[in-house]
Design an enzyme around this catalytic site. Structure first.
Site, PDB file in Angstrom:
ATOM      1  N   GLY A   1     -16.743  -6.782  -7.987  1.00 43.73           N
ATOM      2  CA  GLY A   1     -16.544  -6.674  -6.531  1.00 43.73           C
ATOM      3  C   GLY A   1     -16.903  -5.283  -6.010  1.00 43.73           C
ATOM      4  O   GLY A   1     -17.671  -4.535  -6.635  1.00 43.73           O
ATOM      5  N   GLY A   2     -16.318  -4.947  -4.863  1.00 45.50           N
ATOM      6  CA  GLY A   2     -16.639  -3.693  -4.183  1.00 45.50           C
ATOM      7  C   GLY A   2     -16.360  -2.460  -5.033  1.00 45.50           C
ATOM      8  O   GLY A   2     -17.169  -1.523  -5.065  1.00 45.50           O
TER       9      GLY A   2
ATOM     10  N   GLY B   1      -4.843   4.010 -11.537  1.00 41.93           N
ATOM     11  CA  GLY B   1      -5.587   4.338 -10.327  1.00 41.93           C
ATOM     12  C   GLY B   1      -4.875   5.169  -9.278  1.00 41.93           C
ATOM     13  O   GLY B   1      -5.454   5.464  -8.231  1.00 41.93           O
TER      14      GLY B   1
ATOM     15  N   GLY C   1     -15.097  -6.568 -13.671  1.00 45.95           N
ATOM     16  CA  GLY C   1     -15.009  -6.950 -12.256  1.00 45.95           C
ATOM     17  C   GLY C   1     -16.276  -6.544 -11.533  1.00 45.95           C
ATOM     18  O   GLY C   1     -16.810  -5.450 -11.767  1.00 45.95           O
TER      19      GLY C   1
ATOM     20  N   THR D   1      -9.731  -1.143   3.504  1.00 52.38           N
ATOM     21  CA  THR D   1      -9.548  -1.651   2.149  1.00 52.38           C
ATOM     22  C   THR D   1      -9.915  -3.127   2.061  1.00 52.38           C
ATOM     23  O   THR D   1     -10.415  -3.712   3.042  1.00 52.38           O
ATOM     24  CB  THR D   1      -8.123  -1.351   1.628  1.00 52.38           C
TER      25      THR D   1
ATOM     26  N   LYS E   1     -14.441  -3.666   3.103  1.00 52.69           N
ATOM     27  CA  LYS E   1     -15.254  -2.454   2.904  1.00 52.69           C
ATOM     28  C   LYS E   1     -16.739  -2.679   3.179  1.00 52.69           C
ATOM     29  O   LYS E   1     -17.460  -1.743   3.505  1.00 52.69           O
ATOM     30  CB  LYS E   1     -15.066  -1.912   1.479  1.00 52.69           C
TER      31      LYS E   1
ATOM     32  N   SER F   1       0.830  -1.209   0.000  1.00 53.87           N
ATOM     33  CA  SER F   1       0.000   0.000   0.000  1.00 53.87           C
ATOM     34  C   SER F   1       0.867   1.263   0.000  1.00 53.87           C
ATOM     35  O   SER F   1       1.924   1.296   0.608  1.00 53.87           O
ATOM     36  CB  SER F   1      -0.879   0.004   1.239  1.00 53.87           C
TER      37      SER F   1
END
Ligand code: ADP
Ligand code: S3P
Ligand code: MG
Length: 421
Positions: free
Chosen positions: A119-120, A217, A117, A53, A57, A14
Site C-alpha cells: 500500500g501507500g 513505528g 505490504g 492519513t 494519502k 491516533s
C-alpha cells in the site's frame, strides 16, 4: 474552523494530537471524514494546514496546487499547507522513515530488503530504501499485485537482510495476530515495523528475542509530525524535539506491569503506585472476579486451574492492548509465554522480588495454601519471573520507598529510546 489537524477515515486511536500539541503548541484536531466530506473539506479550504492519513494519502493529490519533490516522487501526500488558498502537498513520511532507519542502525547500502505490504506506506519505504542504496527491494503482498511476490514466496528469499513491515499486520485491535515468520532468514540484520500501536508488535518482539535489532513505528510517527510541524509553522524546530516528544509519549503510553510471587505485594504496590503516577490501575485478578462474578477459589473449584488460566489469558489479551495503565498480574500470569508477549507489546514488566522469608500464606490463593507450597512455587517460578521481566525491584523495605524505586526504574531504564531497538 480547525486550524490544524489530521484527516483520515478512522482516527480514534491516533496519537497525533498530543504529539503536535507538544511539538508546536498549537491546537490540533482529529478530523475523521468520509470521502464525500473530504471533497468539501479540501474545496472549502477552511484550515491552515493538515496531515493526511489512511486512506487518503493518494486521494488528496488532485486537490493540491503543488507537490514537493518527495510527495511527487512517492505519489503520496501526508501534509497539506494552505498558502493563501493554494494547497501545497508534502510528504514528511519519507523523512520520518529515515529517522527510524537511523535510530535502529540499519545498514541499507548494498542490502537486500523485503517490504511486507504494497500500500501507500510501501511506496515511502521503497523510496527510502532506494535512496539509501539498497541492493534489491522485494515487495510481498497478499493481493497478487504485479511486481510483488506472495508471502509464501517471500519466505524462501534467504538472502534478505532487512525486513520492513509496511502493512497493518499486528496493528490494534489485532494485536495477537501471528507475525510473519522470521526463522528462515539467516542473513537478517534489522527489522522495522511502521505499526506504532502496539508500541512493539509481535514482529518486533520476535526479532528482538532472536537478537535482531528491531524497532516499531512510534518514532517515525513523531519524526514525520516534527517535519510536518516545520511546514505548519514555516520554521525548523530542533531535531532534539523528536527524541523529547518520543520519550514523553513512551512514558505516558507504556503500561507498567507488576509480576511476582503470590503475596509479594503486586496488588498493594500497584494500587499505591497507580495513584502516585496518576495511572489507571488494573488488577488482573479483580478483573477476572468481576468478569466471572465469582471469587478466585470458586473459579478454581468449578473450572480447575486450566479453566482459570483460560479466563486469565483472555483478560490479559484485553488489558494488554491498553496504554498508560498500571497492571498488577496474578502470581501465575507470566508463566504463560503468550501472556508475557501480549504484555510486552505495550508494557514493561517489573518483578516485585519479595524474599521468601517475607512471604506468607494468603487467603483466597488456591495454589499457595501452606508455606511448603509457597516455598515450592518460589523455587519453580522465580527463574521464570526473572527471565520475563524488564527490570526488578526488591520488596524488603517500606511500601513508599519500594514504590518510588519502581517508578524511578520504570522511567530511567525502561522508557528510553534504546529500550525500543
Ligand atoms: N513492603 C511491604 N511492607 C509491608 N507489607 C507488605 C509489603 N509488601 C507487601 N506487603 C503485604 O503483603 C500482603 C500481600 O500483598 P498483595 O499486594 O496482596 O500481594 P500479591 O498481589 O502479590 O499477591 C499484603 O498484606 C501487603 O500489605
Ligand atoms: O500464583 C498463582 O498462580 C495465582 C495467584 C493469584 O494472584 P496473587 O499473586 O495476586 O495472589 C491468583 O491469580 C490465583 O490464585 C493464581
Ligand atoms: Mg494480587
Amino acid at each position: 474552523m480547525a486550524e490544524y489537524g489530521l484527516i483520515g477515515k478512522t482516527l480514534s486511536h491516533s496519537f497525533s494530537k498530543p504529539i503536535h500539541e507538544q511539538l508546536g503548541g498549537y491546537s490540533y484536531e482529529l478530523l475523521p471524514m468520509e470521502p464525500k466530506e473530504l471533497d468539501r473539506f479540501l474545496t472549502e479550504k477552511k484550515f491552515r494546514a493538515v496531515n493526511v492519513t489512511i486512506p487518503y494519502k493518494e486521494t488528496v493529490i488532485p486537490y493540491c496546487d503543488e507537490l514537493d519533490a518527495h510527495a511527487a516522487a512517492i505519489g503520496a501526500v501526508n501534509t497539506i499547507v494552505n498558502e493563501n488558498g493554494r494547497l501545497i502537498g508534502h510528504n514528511t513520511d519519507f523523512a520520518g522513515m529515515m529517522a527510524l532507519v537511523r535510530a535502529v542502525g540499519a545498514q541499507v547500502q548494498g542490502a537486500h530488503v523485503l517490504i511486507l505490504g504494497s500500500g501507500g506506506t510501501c511506496k515511502t519505504a521503497s523510496a527510502v530504501m532506494r535512496s539509501l542504496g539498497a541492493a534489491s527491494i522485494t515487495v510481498a503482498s497478499r493481493s497478487n499485485k504485479p511486481g510483488t511476490v506472495s508471502y509464501e514466496q517471500a519466505q524462501s528469499l534467504s538472502q534478505i537482510q532487512i525486513i520492513v513491515n509496511a502493512s497493518p499486520a499486528g496493528m490494534f485491535p489485532n494485536n495477537a495476530e501471528e507475525n510473519f515468520p522470521l526463522s528462515h532468514f539467516k542473513q537478517l540484520q534489522t527489522v522495522i515495523d511502521v505499526v506504532y500501536n502496539p508500541i512493539k508488535t509481535n514482529l518486533v518482539l520476535d526479532a528482538q528475542s532472536r537478537g535482531i535489532p528491531a524497532i516499531g513505528g512510534l518514532l517515525m510517527l513523531v519524526a514525520q509530525a516534527k517535519y510536518a510541524a516545520d511546514y505548519f509553522l514555516s520554521k525548523t524546530l530542533p531535531e532534539e524535539q523528536i527524541d523529547a516528544v518520543y520519550e514523553s509519549l513512551i512514558k505516558e503510553k507504556k503500561n507498567l506491569v507488576l509480576c511476582g510471587m503470590p503475596m509479594s505485594g503486586k496488588t498493594t504496590i500497584g494500587k499505591r503506585l497507580a495513584n502516585m503516577m496518576n495511572r489507571r490501575f488494573v488488577d488482573l485478578d479483580d478483573e477476572i472476579v468481576k468478569r466471572e462474578n465469582k471469587s478466585i477459589p470458586e473459579i478454581f473449584d468449578e473450572a480447575g486451574e486450566a479453566g482459570f488460566r483460560k479466563i486469565e489469558a483472555e483478560v490479559v489479551r484485553e488489558w494488554a492492548k491498553e496504554n498508560g495503565c498500571l497492571i498488577s498480574c496474578g502470581g501465575g500470569t507470566v508463566l504463560s509465554q503468550a501472556n508475557v508477549r501480549a504484555l510486552l507489546q505495550n508494557g514493561e514488566i517489573c518483578l516485585i522480588d519479595r524474599p521468601l522469608s517475607l512471604l506468607s500464606v494468603g487467603e483466597g490463593r488456591p495454589l499457595a495454601k501452606s508455606m511448603a507450597e509457597v516455598s515450592a512455587l518460589y523455587d519453580a517460578r522465580m527463574p521464570v519471573y526473572r527471565a520475563c521481566c524488564t527490570f526488578s525491584v526488591t520488596n524488603d523495605a517500606d511500601l513508599s520507598a519500594v514504590c518510588k524505586k519502581i517508578e524511578e526504574k520504570f522511567y530511567e531504564t525502561a522508557c528510553t529510546k534504546r529500550a525500543e531497538s
